[in-house]
Design a protein around this motif. Structure first.
Motif, PDB file in Angstrom:
ATOM      1  N   UNK A 218      -1.587  19.075  -2.473  1.00 23.14           N
ATOM      2  CA  UNK A 218      -2.142  18.136  -3.356  1.00 23.14           C
ATOM      3  C   UNK A 218      -1.818  16.825  -3.211  1.00 23.14           C
ATOM      4  N   UNK A 219      -0.114  16.758  -3.434  1.00 22.61           N
ATOM      5  CA  UNK A 219       0.357  15.493  -3.402  1.00 22.61           C
ATOM      6  C   UNK A 219       0.266  14.809  -1.764  1.00 22.61           C
ATOM      7  N   UNK A 220       0.467  15.633  -0.745  1.00 21.48           N
ATOM      8  CA  UNK A 220       0.396  15.028   0.542  1.00 21.48           C
ATOM      9  C   UNK A 220      -1.074  14.711   0.740  1.00 21.48           C
ATOM     10  N   UNK A 221      -1.998  15.456   0.128  1.00 20.87           N
ATOM     11  CA  UNK A 221      -3.250  15.063   0.671  1.00 20.87           C
ATOM     12  C   UNK A 221      -3.817  13.692   0.105  1.00 20.87           C
ATOM     13  N   UNK A 222      -2.967  13.260  -0.947  1.00 23.50           N
ATOM     14  CA  UNK A 222      -3.537  11.842  -1.407  1.00 23.50           C
ATOM     15  C   UNK A 222      -3.093  10.676  -0.704  1.00 23.50           C
ATOM     16  N   UNK A 223      -1.836  11.214   0.308  1.00 26.45           N
ATOM     17  CA  UNK A 223      -1.430   9.897   1.188  1.00 26.45           C
ATOM     18  C   UNK A 223      -2.045  10.285   2.574  1.00 26.45           C
ATOM     19  N   UNK A 224      -3.160  10.933   2.590  1.00 27.98           N
ATOM     20  CA  UNK A 224      -3.507  11.312   4.174  1.00 27.98           C
ATOM     21  C   UNK A 224      -4.622  10.186   4.415  1.00 27.98           C
ATOM     22  N   UNK A 225      -4.806   9.858   5.962  1.00 27.45           N
ATOM     23  CA  UNK A 225      -5.679   8.938   6.208  1.00 27.45           C
ATOM     24  C   UNK A 225      -5.958   9.152   7.635  1.00 27.45           C
ATOM     25  N   UNK A 226      -7.177   8.983   8.063  1.00 27.83           N
ATOM     26  CA  UNK A 226      -7.726   9.056   9.457  1.00 27.83           C
ATOM     27  C   UNK A 226      -7.594   7.827  10.043  1.00 27.83           C
ATOM     28  N   UNK A 227      -7.128   7.600  11.201  1.00 25.36           N
ATOM     29  CA  UNK A 227      -7.001   6.389  11.949  1.00 25.36           C
ATOM     30  C   UNK A 227      -8.093   6.258  12.763  1.00 25.36           C
ATOM     31  N   UNK A 228      -8.470   5.033  13.312  1.00 19.23           N
ATOM     32  CA  UNK A 228      -9.716   4.728  13.968  1.00 19.23           C
ATOM     33  C   UNK A 228      -9.756   5.254  15.371  1.00 19.23           C
ATOM     34  N   UNK A 229      -8.676   5.769  15.883  1.00 22.89           N
ATOM     35  CA  UNK A 229      -8.820   6.702  16.932  1.00 22.89           C
ATOM     36  C   UNK A 229      -8.986   8.262  16.807  1.00 22.89           C
ATOM     37  N   UNK A 230      -9.042   8.518  15.392  1.00 28.88           N
ATOM     38  CA  UNK A 230      -9.452   9.702  15.181  1.00 28.88           C
ATOM     39  C   UNK A 230      -8.189  10.785  14.835  1.00 28.88           C
ATOM     40  N   UNK A 231      -7.141  10.093  14.981  1.00 28.70           N
ATOM     41  CA  UNK A 231      -5.880  10.985  14.499  1.00 28.70           C
ATOM     42  C   UNK A 231      -5.619  10.950  13.099  1.00 28.70           C
ATOM     43  N   UNK A 232      -4.789  11.592  12.605  1.00 24.04           N
ATOM     44  CA  UNK A 232      -4.583  11.784  11.124  1.00 24.04           C
ATOM     45  C   UNK A 232      -3.096  11.460  10.827  1.00 24.04           C
TER      46      UNK A 232
END
Length: 186
Positions: free
Chosen positions: A66-80
């Motif tokens: 849950x903690x990691x999920x709060x700082x997760x983002x998808x980049x414009x190139x589709x990577x995470x």
């Protein structure tokens, strides 16, 4: 030890107003505003079924994922990436970052609003900011909900069937949520 920092939210027994208030109260870190240099790889992976792995071993502590999920983002190139104000690390995501594991519906027709519970312990209300869609994949349709920062949740099969039942009430098939109609016709 009880989890106090970011306890999971649940749809169970809550009205839509209570769900919206819980979402607002929780908030989320402003990861879209953090742009540190890429630092490397996290050695982490989110499997198709939603299981998080670190160095090949499942992460068993739900509070940690849950903690990691709060700082997760998808980049414009589709990577995470996992991102903080000072660090950005790649993370492999096999399908989607989240799974929608439960759904609740309030209202009828154009007044209907749908809320979803994610495996991360978050709640999302489908609507203009969080659209529903169907993506065609090699193994068939993948029903998805936009979550935040380019991230999506794939609907678990029982949730998808529940949504499909509502969608078949309309021609073309689709559902209303939060003032937006999402069509599922091809």
């Amino acid at each position: 030890m009880p989890e106090t920092n970011c306890p999971p939210l649940s749809l169970a027994g809550q009205s839509l107003a209570e769900i919206a208030a819980a979402i607002e109260e929780r908030g989320a870190p402003p990861v879209d505003q953090w742009n540190p240099e890429h630092c490397g790889d996290s050695d982490m992976r989110i499997a198709r079924d939603g299981t998080w792995y670190h160095q090949g071993s499942p992460i068993r502590r739900k509070a940690m994922t849950r903690l990691f999920s709060t700082v997760l983002r998808r980049e414009e190139d589709g990577s995470h990436v996992l991102v903080t104000p000072v660090e950005k690390l790649s993370i492999e995501v096999e399908r989607t970052a989240f799974r929608a594991i439960a759904m609740t519906s309030e209202g009828e027709g154009e007044e209907r609003t749908l809320a979803f519970e994610l495996d991360s312990g978050d709640l999302v209300i489908a609507g203009p900011d969080h659209p529903l869609s169907i993506r065609q994949c090699e193994d068939g349709p993948s029903p998805r909900l936009a979550v935040r920062h380019g991230l999506e949740a794939e609907l678990d099969r029982p949730v998808y069937y529940e949504l499909a039942e509502l969608a078949l009430e309309h021609n073309p098939p689709g559902v209303w949520s939060n003032g937006q109609f999402f069509t599922f016709a091809s």
